[in-house]
Design a protein around this motif. Structure first.
Motif, short mmCIF file in Angstrom:
data_model
loop_
_atom_site.label_atom_id
_atom_site.label_comp_id
_atom_site.label_asym_id
_atom_site.label_seq_id
_atom_site.Cartn_x
_atom_site.Cartn_y
_atom_site.Cartn_z
N ASP A 206 -7.75 -29.16 5.63
CA ASP A 206 -8.07 -30.58 5.78
C ASP A 206 -8.27 -31.22 4.41
O ASP A 206 -8.57 -30.53 3.42
CB ASP A 206 -9.33 -30.75 6.63
N TYR B 224 -9.56 -24.13 11.76
CA TYR B 224 -9.28 -25.26 12.67
C TYR B 224 -8.40 -24.72 13.79
O TYR B 224 -7.19 -24.88 13.78
CB TYR B 224 -8.53 -26.39 11.95
N GLN C 21 -7.88 -25.46 16.82
CA GLN C 21 -7.18 -26.35 17.76
C GLN C 21 -6.41 -27.43 16.98
O GLN C 21 -5.48 -27.13 16.29
CB GLN C 21 -8.19 -26.97 18.74
N ALA C 22 -6.81 -28.67 17.09
CA ALA C 22 -6.08 -29.75 16.43
C ALA C 22 -6.50 -29.85 14.97
O ALA C 22 -7.69 -29.84 14.65
CB ALA C 22 -6.36 -31.06 17.14
N GLN D 226 -6.51 -32.03 11.22
CA GLN D 226 -6.93 -33.40 10.89
C GLN D 226 -5.75 -34.36 11.12
O GLN D 226 -4.82 -34.42 10.33
CB GLN D 226 -7.40 -33.47 9.44
N ASN E 234 -7.60 -34.45 19.97
CA ASN E 234 -8.96 -34.02 19.67
C ASN E 234 -9.80 -33.94 20.94
O ASN E 234 -10.60 -33.01 21.12
CB ASN E 234 -9.61 -34.94 18.65
N LYS E 235 -9.62 -34.89 21.82
CA LYS E 235 -10.35 -34.89 23.09
C LYS E 235 -10.00 -33.67 23.93
O LYS E 235 -10.86 -33.08 24.60
CB LYS E 235 -9.99 -36.18 23.85
N ILE F 234 -12.16 -30.28 23.04
CA ILE F 234 -13.62 -30.31 22.90
C ILE F 234 -14.23 -29.01 23.40
O ILE F 234 -15.13 -28.44 22.77
CB ILE F 234 -14.20 -31.52 23.66
N ARG G 235 -13.66 -26.20 20.92
CA ARG G 235 -14.44 -26.40 19.70
C ARG G 235 -15.90 -26.03 19.93
O ARG G 235 -16.54 -25.43 19.08
CB ARG G 235 -14.31 -27.87 19.26
#
Length: 811
Positions: A716, A755, A757-758, A760, A797-798, A801, A804
């Motif tokens: 990122d 990171y 998952q998704a 930046q 990003n949603k 969750i 994360r």
């Protein structure tokens, strides 16, 4: 108490069995095969191996059985472990480890190889392990002379020095490593199995009996309790057995590895007079070439009806989805972009004879295959025979011989089959993605292949098979990218060129999980080029499996040639390894050095390896007078004829590399493909590999105006200092390279595993390319529609969750 836990069983993800033995103090031992994907299975199951000290390798050693071992050794070393022992029944083990010398190098770890003869016993404070070597010839198990063995042992030791070298260290320039290995004249047909027995537990001390015998309280009690004999003041001799309860023992364990049917008779003979007293568990690690028939059942019956039998075989073990975290990510992404992902496949073909003989249930969707006409029968009770799979944990406890039965507790956790319907309802519906019903996302998509479909035959397609960095994680495998570039020949027919850009560990497992057998055959028959950017393990530990799979589909196709463009050291490894495993494959490979495609007039020369005698002189000399290796003057002349042949064979107009800003012998590349025999239209691909931003050489020279740029974006943007230190790019830096290159389209990949998952997605600099996307494992990208992902950026990003939160809780 000891616990036996299956880490892997044969599936598309993990090809072979691996068993973890743990003591109640936390000591850990591996028995079995460390196939590609083993390390990721440990992560998925949250199994810690910080106290792992011994790996007992079984069966025959080839890449399919130990392809996960180099990466696991690197990870163990990076976790601060200082000792690791590898055990096996042939000196070929030292040859195997030595072939890794250009890319497996860690200081601070003492790696020892223990070559065990037949019936040799390895002991520590907890257990004794006896090797059982089964040979398929009268040849000696030693493959090397004493001098050659000493050289191989020395190389292994030098791969793991105590002190760190300089930051600019290059193994290929090290005279202690760059050595011509002894030639392996044949592949040893040897299988290694083990008998595991535990040291008995001394009986409980009986203080009242000691007092009755006149033993004074104090140090004498302690001596007797620890097994020592004492003499009282009156001259009476008191022995431990007088004041201790009877010794307690543990059940013995056999781990038997049978590679194919030709070994069965030898195993019968080996165990003809075997003493089954105290034998509690037998693990059968059977490869695919073992037929489940009467001979095998008769062998199993040798061990009696009271023993617990665990059978590992590709036609016995379920092809269950091992990496469920990654499957869940794929499902969520598919809910947002249906045609950009395949659902992981679970097709399973199992042995009808085995499941009927032992009355075992099969999961829904399983196909039972019959290989012999009469049904199998066995005297072994069905409840004593078990399928070896990850939910079948066993605990063994001590028992008193003659007073108690052996104590074996079967702790079988219910293995809930992976249900797409359950996963969709629990994990996708609550996200309110509003992009399709269960039927649209899953019901109509089970076993559907969205790659190279009829409407995309003429389009360039990309499959980002792995998109992580450093080491496999729960959600991202290490990097690998498959590119399909069609070519219209003079007859107007479309021919596919498949190009593989790097191939981290278990790339083949990802392919087998995502594509049908027919699609896999087509991919490998069309595969014409493998490109390796540099020698870091996360970029190439899957290549040997890819080569072997390619050969399976092409060995009888005379015209089939596979080009491999790699740093020169990797070509040496390929040649050394295939001498062990598949030497005939070498005749169908065409190697080109990355250095010989460099966009520069100056070519770095390769260093000449030492021969055995030179090496022994170096090792015996004063270390302070370190010898400098000679360079090979011939290596500075480009492989012009080989390069021309590659251009003709793959209809390539141009192929250039430039030196990447990452490590020694690291490269970025650009390839221009002709798209038709009747047109000069080109498709230009650029691939960064691992690098710091390289504007001058990559953006403005070899990659300028690329149609597609695939660039690493490891970190990122706020972690710029880490990026500089580790010689990687931030997302903004990768975008800057693309902007300066004036690339038409951009794929960002190779994300840090911090990171999962998704990456930046927001707050990045403006992307000037027409379209761009962020890569996820298994993503199928139609070049014509590459930018479609942009419509779901706000949802990515949603969508993660839940994952994360799990990651934060596990830290």
């Amino acid at each position: 108490m000891y616990t036996l836990t299956p880490v892997t069983h044969p599936t598309a993800d993990t090809r072979h069995p691996l068993l973890l033995l743990q003591s109640h103090h936390g000591d850990r031992y591996f028995f079995g095969m460390v196939a590609e994907g083993s390390q990721r299975s440990l992560t998925e199951g949250k199994v810690r191996i910080s106290k792992l000290q011994d790996i007992f390798l079984t069966g025959q050693l080839d890449w399919s059985s130990i392809g996960g071992l180099p990466g696991m050794i690197l990870t163990i070393a990076d976790q601060g472990k200082d000792t690791l022992n590898l055990h096996y029944g042939s000196d070929v083990l030292n040859y195997i480890v030595s072939t890794w010398r250009y890319f497996v190098f860690r200081f601070g770890l003492s790696l020892k190889t223990n070559i065990m003869n037949d019936q040799e016993i390895y002991k520590d404070s907890i257990l004794s392990v006896k090797s059982i070597i089964t040979c398929m010839s009268t040849e000696q198990s030693n493959n090397f002379t004493e001098k050659e063995e000493s050289v191989l042992r020395s190389i292994v030791a030098n791969m793991f020095p105590k002190n760190a070298p300089t930051s600019k260290y290059d193994p290929s320039s090290d005279p202690y490593l760059n050595v011509e290995l002894p030639r392996l004249s044949h592949t040893p047909k040897i299988s290694t199995s083990y008998e595991v027995s535990f040291h008995p537990v001394r009986g409980r001390f009986k203080p009242e009996e000691a007092v009755r015998l006149g033993v004074p309280k104090g140090p004498s009690f302690g001596k007797l309790a620890s097994g020592q004999t004492i003499t009282l003041e009156n001259g009476d001799v008191i022995t431990p057995d007088q004041v201790l309860e009877r010794e307690r023992h543990f059940p013995k364990i056999l781990v038997l590895a049978i590679p194919d049917d030709s070994y069965i008779q030898s195993f019968h003979e080996k165990f003809e007079n075997y003493d089954c007293q105290d034998l509690g568990i037998v693990y059968y690690f059977l490869d695919a070439d073992v037929t489940i028939n009467d001979d095998l059942i008769k062998f199993m019956e040798r061990f009696g009806n009271t023993v617990q039998h665990f059978v590992s075989h590709p036609k016995v073990c379920p092809n269950s989805i091992v990496f469920r975290g990654a499957a869940m990510i794929a499902l969520k992404l598919k809910a947002m972009q249906q045609d950009s992902y395949n659902l992981p496949r679970e097709e399973t073909v199992l042995s009808k004879e085995f499941f009927e003989c032992f009355q075992k249930e099969v999961v829904d969707g399983t196909t039972l295959q019959q290989s012999q006409e009469p049904p199998l029968t066995s005297s072994i009770p069905s409840d004593q025979v078990h399928v070896f799979s990850q939910n079948k944990e066993v605990q063994i406890e001590s028992f008193t011989k003659g007073e108690e039965e052996m104590k074996i507790k079967l702790d079988f956790k219910p293995l809930r089959p992976f249900s797409w319907q359950h996963a969709y309802k629990k994990h996708v519906e609550p996200l309110n993605l509003r992009r399709g019903s269960f039927e649209k996302v899953i019901g109509s998509q089970i076993n559907t292949d969205n790659f190279n479909t009829a409407d995309k035959r003429a389009n360039v397609e990309i499959v980002t098979l792995g998109t992580g960095s450093a080491l496999p994680s729960k959600y991202r495998n290490v990097v690998s990218t498959l590119l399909k570039v069609p070519y219209k020949n003079a007859g107007g027919e479309l021919q596919n060129r498949m190009i593989l850009l790097d191939a981290g560990e278990n790339t083949l497992g990802t392919i087998k999980r995502n594509f049908s057998s027919i699609a896999i055959r087509n991919i490998f028959q069309d595969l014409g080029l493998i490109y390796l950017s540099h020698l870091h393990a996360d970029h190439h530990l899957g290549i040997i499996s890819i080569l072997n799979e390619w050969y399976k589909h092409n060995k009888h196709r005379e015209e089939s040639i596979l080009y491999i463009v790699t740093p020169w050291q990797y070509n040496k490894f390929v040649n050394e390894w295939l001498q062990l495993e598949e030497p005939h494959l070498l005749s169908k490979l065409r190697y080109v050095s990355c250095e010989h495609l460099i966009n520069d007039s100056f070519l770095r020369r390769e260093t000449k390896p030492l021969d055995l005698d030179q090496y022994l002189n170096v090792v015996g000399s004063d270390a302070r007078k370190r010898r400098k290796l000679e360079t090979d003057t011939n290596s500075s002349f480009r492989q012009v004829e080989d390069i021309k042949a590659m251009f003709r064979g793959l209809n390539i107009a141009g192929f250039q590399t430039c030196r990447a800003k990452h490590c020694n012998w690291a490269y970025s590349n650009s390839i221009s493909f002709y798209m038709s025999s009747t047109s000069r239209k080109l498709f230009k691909l650029s691939y960064s590999g691992d690098t710091r931003p390289n504007i001058e050489k990559f953006s403005k020279e070899i990659g300028y105006r690329s149609d597609l740029l695939i660039h690493e974006a490891t970190l990122d943007n706020e972690l710029i200092e880490d990026a500089i230190k580790k010689r990687h790019c931030t997302i903004n830096e990768a975008i800057e390279v693309s902007n300066e290159m004036k690339a038409e389209k951009l794929i960002l990949t190779h994300f840090s595993q911090r990171y999962p998952q998704a990456p930046q997605i927001d707050n990045n600099i403006l992307v000037e390319a027409k379209e761009y996307c962020f890569a996820f494992d298994g993503m199928i990208v139609d070049f014509e529609k590459l930018g479609e992902q942009k419509s779901i950026f706000s949802q990515l990003n949603k969508a993660f969750i839940e994952e994360r939160k799990q990651e934060e809780e596990s830290e």
